[in-house]
Design an enzyme around this catalytic site. Structure first.
Site, short mmCIF file in Angstrom:
data_model
loop_
_atom_site.label_atom_id
_atom_site.label_comp_id
_atom_site.label_asym_id
_atom_site.label_seq_id
_atom_site.Cartn_x
_atom_site.Cartn_y
_atom_site.Cartn_z
N HIS A 165 0.87 -1.18 0.00
CA HIS A 165 0.00 0.00 0.00
C HIS A 165 0.91 1.23 0.00
CE1 HIS A 165 -2.76 3.01 1.74
NE2 HIS A 165 -3.77 2.20 1.44
N ASP A 193 3.40 -4.21 8.01
CA ASP A 193 2.21 -3.38 7.86
C ASP A 193 1.03 -4.33 8.09
OD1 ASP A 193 -0.01 -2.04 7.05
OD2 ASP A 193 0.75 -1.50 5.06
N GLN A 241 -4.08 -4.91 7.09
CA GLN A 241 -5.05 -5.92 6.63
C GLN A 241 -4.84 -7.25 7.36
OE1 GLN A 241 -7.52 -5.20 4.65
NE2 GLN A 241 -6.82 -3.20 3.94
N LYS A 265 -10.13 -0.29 10.58
CA LYS A 265 -10.24 -1.51 9.77
C LYS A 265 -10.50 -2.72 10.67
CE LYS A 265 -6.97 0.15 6.27
NZ LYS A 265 -7.77 0.47 5.09
N CYS A 281 -4.67 2.20 -3.77
CA CYS A 281 -3.45 2.81 -3.18
C CYS A 281 -2.25 1.89 -3.33
CB CYS A 281 -3.65 3.17 -1.71
SG CYS A 281 -4.85 4.47 -1.48
N1 PLP Z 1 -1.57 -0.56 4.67
C1 PLP Z 1 -2.48 -1.34 4.09
C2 PLP Z 1 -2.10 -2.73 3.67
C3 PLP Z 1 -3.78 -0.87 3.88
O1 PLP Z 1 -4.68 -1.65 3.30
C4 PLP Z 1 -4.09 0.45 4.29
C5 PLP Z 1 -5.43 1.00 4.02
O2 PLP Z 1 -6.15 0.54 3.17
C6 PLP Z 1 -3.10 1.21 4.92
C7 PLP Z 1 -1.86 0.68 5.09
C8 PLP Z 1 -3.38 2.58 5.39
O3 PLP Z 1 -4.34 2.58 6.42
P1 PLP Z 1 -4.95 3.92 6.97
O4 PLP Z 1 -5.48 4.69 5.81
O5 PLP Z 1 -6.01 3.48 7.91
O6 PLP Z 1 -3.85 4.65 7.67
#
Ligand code: PLP
Length: 406
Positions: A123, A200, A203, A226, A364
């Site tokens: 992401h 990270d 998910q 999430k 993203c």
């Molecule tokens: N990392 C992953 C794998 C994600 O799917 C997301 C959001 O979709 C993020 C980071 C960023 O999360 P946030 O927008 O809640 O900070």
């Protein structure tokens, strides 16, 4: 709590909502999950009876609010099995957690000629902070690829590790492909080379049981929203040995110990990384969300969601012209696909008109889209309140899309 789907659905008021006169089907859980009544009530209760700024007051309300906040920190510690509450830093989400590490770790440990390893499936939130930090510090960002199934190649990653590598930053679970990366193996491999690993977990944590000590990851980042908690909440787990050494990310109230006119000393962990008034009501909601998840049991959630992914995959493959992106045997929570040559945005618009929320686009993850040479995908991402009946509705909607474009 029993894993009773009707009972679970009744806990989520928004699931009763109608969209275009149809019962809403919500398959955009990868972007954000819905909130159970217990979380909504916890936020109301906070404002109705406990609202106060924390940490700085001797009066009763401030003490109550502070205690509740710190109790949630312990709950998070136990939920991901961290060693100490000092290793749990509240942030406003995975993005902030990732920026914190990239910036602060970068300042302390990364210099000209050094390297950072990440992957093509990240992401943007776990890609751009490293890209920019490396550019600023004269370091190189090395990017591991994926195979046709959307899996990492461990030999390739190990081949990138050398004495210049300062950190490996990878997704626990891909938000596009659903791949559950073999993070335990990657961590063991990196540690053999003396390299720390950041996961990270945006998910990961809402779909799988996470034990940071068992994984032995050095950092783990996730967002509350999430995982059924309010927006604007998040967590950074970091091993104390790194957090102690890293400089603060933001400066201001709470993260200080003493301020003199010519210099400042910093507070202990975790407060060193929590400058300013935090999202206290959000953390109250996070508390309720974690209790809810614990009530269901993460292993049971993972098992139930696996049945949804398997069912959706099987049904999708019955439709002519469907291409699924991310076909690893080790997958969680979502299916990403394209319908023939139909643009994902067009497909998403029509599916929406049938009351079904799916996400379309690059999710993203533009470097991944470039790698796969596609403009984007349609992504149906599941939660434990979804049902196979809802998947049948999605399948009917996709058939309709095909008919309309035939
Ligand atoms: N990392 C992953 C794998 C994600 O799917 C997301 C959001 O979709 C993020 C980071 C960023 O999360 P946030 O927008 O809640 O900070």
């Amino acid at each position: 709590m029993n894993f009773n789907i009707e009972q679970i659905r009744a806990d989520f008021p928004i699931l009763q909502r109608k969209i275009y006169n149809r019962q809403m089907v919500y398959f955009d859980n990868g972007a954000s999950t819905q909130k159970p009544r217990q979380v909504i009530d916890a936020i109301c209760k906070y404002y109705e009876s406990d609202n106060c700024n924390i940490h700085r007051g001797v009066h009763h309300l401030s003490v109550v609010a502070t205690e509740a906040y710190e109790e949630t920190r312990k709950l998070v510690r136990d939920f991901i099995h961290a060693k100490s509450a000092g290793e749990i830093i509240f942030t406003k989400g995975a993005t902030e957690s990732l920026n914190l590490v990239a910036t602060s770790f970068g300042k302390k440990y990364v210099g000209a000629g050094d390297e950072v390893i990440t992957t093509i499936m990240e992401h943007h939130s776990n890609f751009v902070p490293w890209q920019v930090m490396c550019a600023e510090r004269g370091a190189t960002l090395r990017i591991a690829g994926i195979n046709d199934k959307g899996e990492l190649n461990l030999a390739e990653i190990e081949g990138m590790m050398n004495d210049k590598t300062r950190i490996v930053a990878i997704a626990h679970v891909s938000n596009v492909l659903g791949t559950i990366n073999p993070v335990k193996k990657i961590i063991a491999m990196a540690h053999r080379h003396g390299i720390p690993v950041l996961l990270d977990g945006a998910q990961g944590v809402s779909h799988l049981p996470v034990d940071v000590q068992e994984l032995d990851c050095d950092f783990y980042c996730f967002s509350g929203h999430k995982m059924y908690a309010p927006m604007g909440t998040g967590v950074l787990y970091g091993k104390e040995k790194y957090l102690e050494e890293m400089p603060p990310y933001q400066l201001g109230g709470e993260m200080i110990r003493d301020v003199f006119v010519d210099h400042t000393t910093y507070n202990d962990l975790p407060y060193k990384f929590e400058a300013g008034t935090p999202n206290v009501e959000g953390v109250a909601g996070l508390h309720a969300a974690i209790l809810y998840l614990k009530g269901l049991g993460m292993a049971r959630i993972a098992h139930y969601e696996d049945t949804l992914v398997e069912y959706a995959t099987r049904k999708l493959l019955e439709i002519e012209g469907i291409r699924i992106y991310g076909t690893s045997a080790n997958k969680a929570s979502l299916v990403s696909f394209l319908i023939g040559n139909i643009h994902p945005y067009d497909a998403g618009m029509i599916i929406d008109k049938m009351g079904i929320a799916v996400r379309t686009g690059h999710h993203c993850a533009m470097p991944l889209m470039d790698f796969m040479k596609i403009p984007g995908t349609v992504r149906a991402s599941f939660a434990f309140y979804n049902t196979t009946g809802e998947i049948d509705q999605l399948i009917a909607a996709i058939r309709k899309v095909r008919e309309m474009f035939a």
